[in-house]
Scaffold this motif. Structure first.
Motif, PDB file in Angstrom:
ATOM      1  N   LEU A  40       0.926  -1.325  -0.156  1.00  0.00           N
ATOM      2  CA  LEU A  40       0.099  -0.136  -0.074  1.00  0.00           C
ATOM      3  C   LEU A  40       0.811   1.166  -0.047  1.00  0.00           C
ATOM      4  O   LEU A  40       1.963   1.086   0.733  1.00  0.00           O
ATOM      5  CB  LEU A  40      -1.043   0.009   1.305  1.00  0.00           C
ATOM      6  N   SER A  41       0.277   2.137  -0.842  1.00  0.00           N
ATOM      7  CA  SER A  41       1.329   3.394  -0.730  1.00  0.00           C
ATOM      8  C   SER A  41       0.340   4.701  -0.955  1.00  0.00           C
ATOM      9  O   SER A  41      -0.527   4.720  -1.602  1.00  0.00           O
ATOM     10  CB  SER A  41       2.304   3.359  -2.115  1.00  0.00           C
ATOM     11  N   VAL A  42       0.695   5.657  -0.147  1.00  0.00           N
ATOM     12  CA  VAL A  42      -0.120   6.924  -0.325  1.00  0.00           C
ATOM     13  C   VAL A  42       0.963   8.084  -0.752  1.00  0.00           C
ATOM     14  O   VAL A  42       2.319   8.121  -0.239  1.00  0.00           O
ATOM     15  CB  VAL A  42      -0.666   7.253   1.112  1.00  0.00           C
ATOM     16  N   ARG A  43       0.806   8.905  -1.676  1.00  0.00           N
ATOM     17  CA  ARG A  43       1.942   9.923  -2.272  1.00  0.00           C
ATOM     18  C   ARG A  43       1.295  10.994  -2.445  1.00  0.00           C
ATOM     19  O   ARG A  43      -0.218  11.234  -3.140  1.00  0.00           O
ATOM     20  CB  ARG A  43       2.469   9.377  -3.530  1.00  0.00           C
ATOM     21  N   SER A  44       1.661  12.218  -2.330  1.00  0.00           N
ATOM     22  CA  SER A  44       1.254  13.527  -2.582  1.00  0.00           C
ATOM     23  C   SER A  44       2.122  14.489  -3.180  1.00  0.00           C
ATOM     24  O   SER A  44       3.289  14.296  -2.770  1.00  0.00           O
ATOM     25  CB  SER A  44       0.751  14.395  -1.194  1.00  0.00           C
ATOM     26  N   ARG A  50      -3.538  11.806  -3.466  1.00  0.00           N
ATOM     27  CA  ARG A  50      -3.057  11.159  -2.302  1.00  0.00           C
ATOM     28  C   ARG A  50      -2.708   9.485  -2.511  1.00  0.00           C
ATOM     29  O   ARG A  50      -1.583   8.966  -2.476  1.00  0.00           O
ATOM     30  CB  ARG A  50      -3.759  11.047  -0.862  1.00  0.00           C
ATOM     31  N   LEU A  51      -3.776   8.842  -2.927  1.00  0.00           N
ATOM     32  CA  LEU A  51      -3.544   7.442  -3.329  1.00  0.00           C
ATOM     33  C   LEU A  51      -2.393   7.173  -4.156  1.00  0.00           C
ATOM     34  O   LEU A  51      -2.846   7.542  -5.340  1.00  0.00           O
ATOM     35  CB  LEU A  51      -4.904   6.645  -3.256  1.00  0.00           C
ATOM     36  N   ASP A  52      -1.570   6.178  -3.959  1.00  0.00           N
ATOM     37  CA  ASP A  52      -0.828   5.756  -5.106  1.00  0.00           C
ATOM     38  C   ASP A  52      -1.175   4.671  -5.717  1.00  0.00           C
ATOM     39  O   ASP A  52      -1.514   4.276  -6.620  1.00  0.00           O
ATOM     40  CB  ASP A  52       0.754   5.799  -4.599  1.00  0.00           C
ATOM     41  N   HIS A  53      -0.918   3.415  -4.853  1.00  0.00           N
ATOM     42  CA  HIS A  53      -1.385   2.078  -5.310  1.00  0.00           C
ATOM     43  C   HIS A  53      -1.776   1.115  -4.041  1.00  0.00           C
ATOM     44  O   HIS A  53      -1.320   1.502  -2.919  1.00  0.00           O
ATOM     45  CB  HIS A  53      -0.182   1.607  -6.096  1.00  0.00           C
ATOM     46  N   ALA A 156       5.851  14.039  -0.937  1.00  0.00           N
ATOM     47  CA  ALA A 156       5.606  13.151   0.052  1.00  0.00           C
ATOM     48  C   ALA A 156       5.104  11.844  -0.064  1.00  0.00           C
ATOM     49  O   ALA A 156       4.035  11.657  -0.788  1.00  0.00           O
ATOM     50  CB  ALA A 156       5.069  14.085   1.194  1.00  0.00           C
ATOM     51  N   GLU A 157       5.619  10.688   0.661  1.00  0.00           N
ATOM     52  CA  GLU A 157       4.800   9.619   0.469  1.00  0.00           C
ATOM     53  C   GLU A 157       5.174   8.696   1.847  1.00  0.00           C
ATOM     54  O   GLU A 157       5.962   8.925   2.501  1.00  0.00           O
ATOM     55  CB  GLU A 157       5.457   8.899  -0.941  1.00  0.00           C
ATOM     56  N   THR A 183       5.469 -10.533   8.352  1.00  0.00           N
ATOM     57  CA  THR A 183       6.471  -9.559   8.426  1.00  0.00           C
ATOM     58  C   THR A 183       5.846  -8.177   7.729  1.00  0.00           C
ATOM     59  O   THR A 183       4.694  -8.428   7.069  1.00  0.00           O
ATOM     60  CB  THR A 183       7.765  -9.730   7.507  1.00  0.00           C
ATOM     61  N   GLY A 184       6.486  -7.022   8.116  1.00  0.00           N
ATOM     62  CA  GLY A 184       5.913  -6.074   7.685  1.00  0.00           C
ATOM     63  C   GLY A 184       7.085  -5.043   7.309  1.00  0.00           C
ATOM     64  O   GLY A 184       8.319  -5.012   7.902  1.00  0.00           O
ATOM     65  N   ALA A 185       6.648  -3.701   6.658  1.00  0.00           N
ATOM     66  CA  ALA A 185       7.751  -2.659   6.547  1.00  0.00           C
ATOM     67  C   ALA A 185       6.747  -1.512   6.440  1.00  0.00           C
ATOM     68  O   ALA A 185       5.705  -1.537   5.629  1.00  0.00           O
ATOM     69  CB  ALA A 185       8.596  -2.768   5.128  1.00  0.00           C
ATOM     70  N   CYS A 186       7.407  -0.484   6.971  1.00  0.00           N
ATOM     71  CA  CYS A 186       6.289   0.861   6.912  1.00  0.00           C
ATOM     72  C   CYS A 186       7.292   2.191   7.049  1.00  0.00           C
ATOM     73  O   CYS A 186       8.273   1.937   7.820  1.00  0.00           O
ATOM     74  CB  CYS A 186       5.311   0.935   7.938  1.00  0.00           C
ATOM     75  N   GLY A 187       6.937   3.267   6.640  1.00  0.00           N
ATOM     76  CA  GLY A 187       7.873   4.416   6.837  1.00  0.00           C
ATOM     77  C   GLY A 187       7.338   5.596   5.765  1.00  0.00           C
ATOM     78  O   GLY A 187       6.394   5.095   5.298  1.00  0.00           O
ATOM     79  N   MET A 188       8.076   6.548   5.822  1.00  0.00           N
ATOM     80  CA  MET A 188       7.627   7.655   5.032  1.00  0.00           C
ATOM     81  C   MET A 188       8.813   8.452   4.619  1.00  0.00           C
ATOM     82  O   MET A 188       9.860   8.334   5.166  1.00  0.00           O
ATOM     83  CB  MET A 188       6.728   8.606   5.692  1.00  0.00           C
ATOM     84  N   ARG A 189       8.690   9.432   3.727  1.00  0.00           N
ATOM     85  CA  ARG A 189       9.868  10.347   3.304  1.00  0.00           C
ATOM     86  C   ARG A 189       9.075  11.571   2.564  1.00  0.00           C
ATOM     87  O   ARG A 189       8.126  11.283   2.027  1.00  0.00           O
ATOM     88  CB  ARG A 189      10.804   9.454   2.233  1.00  0.00           C
TER      89      ARG A 189
END
Length: 494
Positions: A40-44, A50-53, A156-157, A183-189
């Motif tokens: 899941l990805s959110v991007r601006s 906002r919604l990326d994929h 931003a994403e 397992t998971g992975a999560c973060g932002m930049r």
């Protein structure tokens, strides 16, 4: 573990029994893998909303590895019928027999007693039971904060990745182990641009905007993305006008996620024993750590102790058994600065008269197991990051990797990072952009004179470590505290 029908279980056991009776077969492993993945990805940005994929996928199949008279054969199938399994088993045995006719040496293979049991990632809020809407809301809130501000903010994403992996391993030795991993992975930049110079990126909690872990949706609250978003945005904007990191030789403090990546590249990969033998050099090259160095080579200073373990809770390299049926354990790789052991398999360890450190893993049912890092960690020392800064007269604090390169023997390296702060007389002073540092592995680790304590120690996750041909992408863990290294070459990529 996901449901397995009685008919499928009977077919799998029948295939194993047939391999056990086959005179061409010294040893065989039958490994069922059922893996579900969600991204899941959110991007601006200036051009998009906002919604990326949102994507999801699933794969199920069986991999069969056979040791013949001299060497190996492997085959796999996604046709999970009795006939499909029989065909794959016969193909693996035939490949092993044909390869053994050509092989110039007989594979030594460490004998082990049968293992039986189960392993499941503990205390998990199943991420696949959480709605997509709730997951996207957890990403959308911090992206909204990151994207709010002046026109210099380019994009931003935030993103998440989730995996559920069910494994069932049966071997001709009698091993019968079932494991379920979440397992998971999560973060932002965020990316900002100034009037001059390249765009500046700030990521949280670590490089590429994501930290990976073994666990479930409960981990998202602990990351607290929305709380960290304002500081991350402000740092990205401040970097656009910050001076470049000066060139010179100074003391360097690395924050813990950068220490983790340094461990990955200059400690984890060179201790993989298949690289030492030259049987696996794709992507990351070979290694300078030949067996003659074992037990005597000074890898780092006296305070440098590196371990590999598959038992630390939350680590991406944590499991009950590896894909050869070797049980989870902890081993020293470097002890008080001296190189003492490898990441190894039952085959490679036997070649140097040692026991396997239990690191064989495959990225899916259609890949043969390789030696992979488990949780390769730097043992903590004493004190806090602030203590390291106060004890440094003239130096640089460097954080959050952006790029790296290292030669094919894992000796000479170069890292570029997102941000740094100058240290003068025990205090952080000005922010610096585009810092780089470089060195040679034993010299660099030999210059390590201080490591922060357990209170600063964190298990970081690398979700996308690549190895093999065809490529295998797998998750590995690295525990680290901030550390100081004396007289390091630094500069700027500006």
């Amino acid at each position: 573990m996901s449901h397995v029908s009685p008919e499928f279980e009977a077919a799998l056991r029948d295939v194993l029994d047939a391999l056990r009776r086959d005179p061409r077969v010294r040893h065989a492993e039958v490994r069922f893998v059922d893996e579900t993945v969600e991204h899941l990805s959110v991007r601006s940005s200036r051009q998009s909303g906002r919604l990326d994929h949102v994507t999801s996928s699933r794969s199920r199949g069986v991999g069969i590895r056979v040791l013949g008279a001299r060497t190996w054969g492997f085959a796999c199938t996604a046709t999970l019928t009795r006939e499909g399994l029989r065909t794959a088993a016969e193909r693996a045995a035939s490949i092993a027999a044909a390869s053994s006719e050509r092989a110039t040496r007989i594979v030594a293979f460490e004998e082990r007693s049968a293992e039986r049991g189960t392993y499941t990632t503990p205390d998990v809020v199943d991420p696949f039971a959480v709605s997509v809407e709730e997951k996207l809301a957890a990403l959308d809130a911090p992206v909204g904060v990151l994207a709010t501000g002046p026109s210099e903010l380019l994009s931003a994403e935030a993103g998440m990745e989730w995996r559920r992996i069910d494994k069932w391993l049966l071997t001709t030795e009698g091993t019968d182990v079932r494991q379920t991993f979440f397992t998971g992975a999560c973060g932002m930049r965020v990316v900002a641009a100034g009037a001059a110079g390249p765009p500046q990126t700030r990521s949280y909690p670590t490089w590429n905007g994501a930290d990976a872990f073994q666990g479930g949706f409960e981990h998202i609250a602990a990351l607290n993305l929305a709380t960290h978003a304002p500081e991350l945005r402000d740092e990205a904007l401040a970097l656009t006008t910050a001076p470049p990191c000066p060139s010179g030789v100074v003391d360097v403090i690395l924050e813990s996620s950068q220490v983790a990546l340094q461990v990955h590249e200059s400690c984890g990969h060179p201790t993989e024993l298949d690289r030492v033998f030259g049987t696996e050099i794709t992507l990351a090259g070979g290694s300078f750590l030949d067996p003659q160095k074992l037990g005597s080579f000074r890898y780092g200073s006296n305070i440098v102790t590196l371990t590999c373990d598959s038992v630390t809770p939350g680590g991406l390299g944590t499991f009950g058994w590896d894909d050869e049926g070797t049980p989870a354990a902890k081993h020293a790789l470097v002890e008080a600065g001296i190189f003492v052991d490898y990441l190894s398999s039952r085959e490679t360890a036997a070649a140097i008269d040692r026991r396997s450190t239990g690191t064989m893993r495959a990225s899916g049912f259609n890949r043969t197991p390789l030696i992979r890092m488990t949780n390769v960690s730097l043992a903590p020392g004493h004190g806090s990051l602030d203590d390291l800064v106060r004890d440094t007269r003239d130096g640089v604090l460097i954080a959050t990797d952006r790029s790296w390169s290292i030669d094919d023997q894992r000796l000479d390296f170069h890292f570029g990072c997102e941000i740094a702060w100058e240290i003068k007389n025990g205090k952080r002073t000005r922010m610096l952009q585009n810092p780089v540092y470089f060195g040679t592995t034993p010299t660099f680790w030999g210059s390590c004179d201080a490591i922060a304590g357990p209170e600063e120690f964190r298990m970081w996750g690398v979700a996308s470590c690549g190895k093999g041909d065809p490529i295998q992408i797998i998750g590995v863990g690295h525990g680290a505290s901030p550390a100081r290294f004396r007289k390091v070459n630094v500069g700027s990529s500006s």
